[in-house]
Design a protein around this motif. Structure first.
Motif, mmCIF file in Angstrom:
data_model
loop_
_atom_site.group_PDB
_atom_site.id
_atom_site.type_symbol
_atom_site.label_atom_id
_atom_site.label_comp_id
_atom_site.label_asym_id
_atom_site.label_seq_id
_atom_site.Cartn_x
_atom_site.Cartn_y
_atom_site.Cartn_z
ATOM 1 N N UNK A 149 50.540 34.117 38.728
ATOM 2 C CA UNK A 149 49.757 32.985 38.177
ATOM 3 C C UNK A 149 49.713 32.218 39.341
ATOM 4 N N UNK A 150 50.654 31.883 40.421
ATOM 5 C CA UNK A 150 50.427 30.915 41.516
ATOM 6 C C UNK A 150 49.362 31.465 42.277
ATOM 7 N N UNK A 151 49.172 32.722 42.495
ATOM 8 C CA UNK A 151 48.294 33.206 43.299
ATOM 9 C C UNK A 151 47.006 32.839 42.923
ATOM 10 N N UNK A 164 43.345 31.137 44.186
ATOM 11 C CA UNK A 164 42.301 31.774 44.281
ATOM 12 C C UNK A 164 41.053 31.169 43.517
ATOM 13 N N UNK A 165 41.290 30.649 42.562
ATOM 14 C CA UNK A 165 40.394 29.950 41.469
ATOM 15 C C UNK A 165 39.989 28.656 42.093
ATOM 16 N N UNK A 166 40.764 28.186 42.958
ATOM 17 C CA UNK A 166 40.388 26.831 43.415
ATOM 18 C C UNK A 166 39.421 27.329 44.585
ATOM 19 N N UNK A 167 39.189 28.540 44.971
ATOM 20 C CA UNK A 167 38.275 28.518 46.005
ATOM 21 C C UNK A 167 37.334 29.607 46.109
ATOM 22 N N UNK A 168 37.098 30.269 44.798
ATOM 23 C CA UNK A 168 35.938 31.220 44.619
ATOM 24 C C UNK A 168 34.751 30.520 44.143
ATOM 25 N N UNK A 182 44.873 40.621 30.649
ATOM 26 C CA UNK A 182 44.142 39.678 31.116
ATOM 27 C C UNK A 182 44.222 38.539 30.897
ATOM 28 N N UNK A 183 44.655 38.071 29.310
ATOM 29 C CA UNK A 183 44.863 36.892 28.810
ATOM 30 C C UNK A 183 46.201 35.761 29.512
ATOM 31 N N UNK A 184 47.037 36.890 29.922
ATOM 32 C CA UNK A 184 48.189 36.125 30.557
ATOM 33 C C UNK A 184 47.846 35.730 32.106
ATOM 34 N N UNK A 185 47.042 36.259 32.319
ATOM 35 C CA UNK A 185 46.457 35.906 33.757
ATOM 36 C C UNK A 185 45.412 34.750 33.949
ATOM 37 N N UNK A 186 44.695 34.688 32.654
ATOM 38 C CA UNK A 186 43.638 33.624 32.629
ATOM 39 C C UNK A 186 44.159 32.501 32.245
ATOM 40 N N UNK A 187 45.445 32.396 31.476
ATOM 41 C CA UNK A 187 45.850 31.312 31.077
ATOM 42 C C UNK A 187 46.126 30.021 31.833
ATOM 43 N N UNK A 188 45.423 29.017 31.521
ATOM 44 C CA UNK A 188 45.516 27.742 32.432
ATOM 45 C C UNK A 188 44.841 27.644 33.839
ATOM 46 N N UNK A 189 44.000 28.750 34.011
ATOM 47 C CA UNK A 189 43.136 28.868 35.316
ATOM 48 C C UNK A 189 41.670 28.118 35.102
ATOM 49 N N UNK A 190 41.260 27.660 36.008
ATOM 50 C CA UNK A 190 39.871 27.057 35.908
ATOM 51 C C UNK A 190 39.078 28.374 35.908
ATOM 52 N N UNK A 191 37.878 28.215 35.401
ATOM 53 C CA UNK A 191 36.945 29.220 35.378
ATOM 54 C C UNK A 191 37.748 30.589 35.106
ATOM 55 N N UNK A 192 38.522 30.621 33.891
ATOM 56 C CA UNK A 192 39.295 31.894 33.728
ATOM 57 C C UNK A 192 38.442 32.802 33.307
ATOM 58 N N UNK A 233 37.813 36.027 35.349
ATOM 59 C CA UNK A 233 39.208 36.905 35.503
ATOM 60 C C UNK A 233 39.307 37.990 34.661
ATOM 61 N N UNK A 234 39.357 39.297 35.094
ATOM 62 C CA UNK A 234 39.608 40.600 34.346
ATOM 63 C C UNK A 234 40.684 41.323 35.007
ATOM 64 N N UNK A 235 41.035 42.390 34.347
ATOM 65 C CA UNK A 235 41.924 43.376 34.754
ATOM 66 C C UNK A 235 41.115 44.468 35.193
ATOM 67 N N UNK A 236 41.487 45.036 36.424
ATOM 68 C CA UNK A 236 40.821 46.189 36.844
ATOM 69 C C UNK A 236 41.872 47.167 37.458
#
Ligand SMILES: NC(=O)C1=CN([C@@H]2O[C@H](COP(=O)(O)OP(=O)(O)OC[C@H]3O[C@@H](n4cnc5c(N)ncnc54)[C@H](O)[C@@H]3O)[C@@H](O)[C@H]2O)C=CC1
Ligand SMILES: C[N+](C)(C)CC(=O)CC(=O)[O-]
Length: 491
Positions: free
Chosen positions: A94-96, A100-104, A119-129, A132-135
């Motif tokens: 989540x820190x990473x 990432x989301x601040x610069x993409x 994927x919802x655990x990685x998307x939680x609280x991120x801008x432009x979530x 984000x997908x799981x691949x």
């Protein structure tokens, strides 16, 4: 410049992704704080270069450049795809993601290699979530086509379609899971089998080697080409799946398995497994094992390529996608210049074509020339549909000259000159080169046949017309050196 991929975390999996992207022509930017990352990725890339290009029958695009960057911000700038492959800890992922989301960019697809998180655990609280997908890939990422694409309702259809498209152009098979679940689909099986195996070792029933033999000499081979349900459909015999379930389903209730329970990973159990594993495979380094694995996978996938099945069918599709970029045509009418020999192969020498002398073995020269002949047949209209309607060519005579060596991964091209092409007769002369160096020549005389009568017969008018068109254009070319020779004959 081609497209840019950013790899965040360049370990076992990130290194595999870097190789997959770079060998498919993408520029790759890596961020990994490990000072050894560049050496490790270099070693993975070396193995990938030996194996991936020869998986199919068409040369990959020119390799992209891999560069290393000191910050996430620098690595992801301008990337069309970001692949996160940092260690499997939610908090650090989540820190990473925050970085990432601040610069993409707004269009960037951000994929996670996570084996277990939703994927919802990685998307939680991120801008432009929604970007984000799981691949989730499979090791080695550069050879195995499966990638589980797991999305949530916030991912837009357009982004999902683009993600599938990009993964497909990388030669992968995106299995789209629209319902997220811990560990997705494939790792659920892997963990179930692993749990059972741990019990068998702990209880002293089987060693690590015996368990591996139980898999690789039997059902592992079956699974590689048909999976579970298609295999069991056949096992039901003529009565099929219903019969299979009624016969073997009740056994699921019997206490054959300890799947509900995980053995405690005590130091004693871990030592037992590690010692057995050392005895089984400790005489190989990890890199040696990786090379053995890769050679085996290339052979298996290329075997499936011949039957156009499973992972081999995915590779065939990928060849179709990249053949235009490799300069290959599907019909002589697409050629700009008919006066020169026709490009009929542009490919890499596969690992499985090597012999004990460390170079391409003699029978594979014939395979390469036979494939080139097939391409030429396709180009004059003798395609799958034509053959299905009963017309084809049989080879009556072949003369191959082995002029120089070709090694694993060498990019070879074959150009084909028509020496005679009229009526039932087709006389071809192939030259195989690596760069400008002549490696071999193959001279082949073919007759058009009816697949019904199994006798020679004239081709359909459109096939004969295309053949004559090339033959007439090639009539002005000098006769190739070596044409018409037999063994021992002087030029
Ligand atoms: N190893 C496997 O068989 C598979 C692993 N995965 C998944 O891939 C991900 C990575 O796993 P592995 O490659 O096996 O791990 P690994 O330990 O080989 O590599 C992780 C890399 O991430 C780097 N790293 C650590 N913190 C970082 C940060 N903050 N920013 C950038 N890089 C950082 C490390 O230096 C290391 O090179 C995990 O999510 C795992 O579940 C998925 C499929 C298979
Ligand atoms: C062990 N693992 C859960 C990290 C395995 C995978 O996620 C997929 C693979 O390559 O087996």
């Amino acid at each position: 410049m081609g497209q840019v991929a950013a790899i965040i975390g360049g370990g076992v999996i990130g290194g595999g992704w870097a190789a997959r992207f770079a060998l498919n022509g993408w520029a790759v930017r890596v961020f990994d704080p490990d000072p050894e990352a560049s050496r490790k990725i270099g070693e993975v890339l070396e193995n990938a270069r030996r194996s991936l290009p020869g998986l199919g029958n068409v040369a990959l695009p020119q390799e992209g450049v891999i560069s290393f960057h000191p910050t996430v911000a620098e690595a992801v700038a301008g990337a069309a795809w970001v692949q996160e492959s940092v260690p499997e800890r939610l908090e650090s992922k989540q820190k990473v993601y925050a970085e990432i989301m601040a610069h993409v960019g707004d269009e960037t697809i951000v994929g996670s290699s996570t084996s277990g998180y939703k994927p919802s655990e990685l998307q939680a609280g991120q801008p432009r979530a929604e970007q984000i997908v799981v691949t989730h890939p499979f090791n080695p990422v550069y050879l195995l086509p499966l990638v589980e694409l797991v999305t949530t309702p916030i991912n837009h259809d357009v982004l999902i379609a683009r993600a599938k498209d990009i993964l497909t152009t990388l030669g992968m098979f995106p299995l789209h899971l629209k319902h997220e679940i811990d560990a997705h689909v494939a790792d659920r099986f892997l963990e179930a089998v692993w749990r059972e195996a741990l019990w068998l070792v702990k209880d002293g029933i089987a060693t690590t080697e015996e368990i591996d033999n139980a898999i690789r000499y039997g059902f592992g081979l079956r699974w590689a080409q048909m999976g579970l349900f298609e295999t069991y459909r056949i096992a039901g015999g003529e009565a099929g799946m219903r019969h299979f379930i009624s016969q073997f389903g009740p056994a699921l209730q019997w206490p054959w398995t300890k799947l509900m329970d995980v053995p405690e990973l005590t130091d004693e159990l871990i030592d037992m497994i590690a010692e057995q594993s050392d005895a089984q495979s400790g005489h190989y380094s990890i890199r040696e094992l990786e090379r053995i694995r890769d050679a085996n996978l290339v052979s298996k996938i290329r075997g499936l390529y011949r039957t156009d099945w499973g992972a081999g069918a995915i590779q065939r599709k990928h060849d179709r996608v990249i053949e235009t970029a490799a300069g290959l045509k599907r019909h002589v009418d697409e050629l700009d210049d008919l006066s020169q020999p026709v490009l009929t192969a542009h490919r890499a020498v596969p690992l499985e074509w090597l012999d004990y002398n460390g170079h391409m073995t003699e029978s594979r020269y014939l395979e390469a020339f036979a494939d080139a002949t097939d391409r030429f047949m396709l180009m004059i209209g003798c395609d799958e549909q034509y053959i299905a309607h009963g017309g084809s060519y049989f080879t009556a005579e072949t003369h191959i000259r082995h002029i120089d060596e070709a090694h694993a991964g060498a990019i070879i091209i074959i150009r084909t000159q028509v020496l005679q092409g009229e009526g039932k007769k087709m006389h071809l002369f192939h030259e195989m080169r690596e760069g400008t160096r002549l490696v071999a020549t193959g001279e082949h005389f073919l007759l058009h046949v009816s697949l019904e009568s199994r006798r020679s017969e004239p081709p359909a008018p459109h096939v004969e017309a295309a053949l004559i068109k090339v033959a007439e254009a090639h009539a002005a070319l000098p006769r190739p050196e070596g044409a018409g020779q037999s063994i021992g004959a002087k030029t």
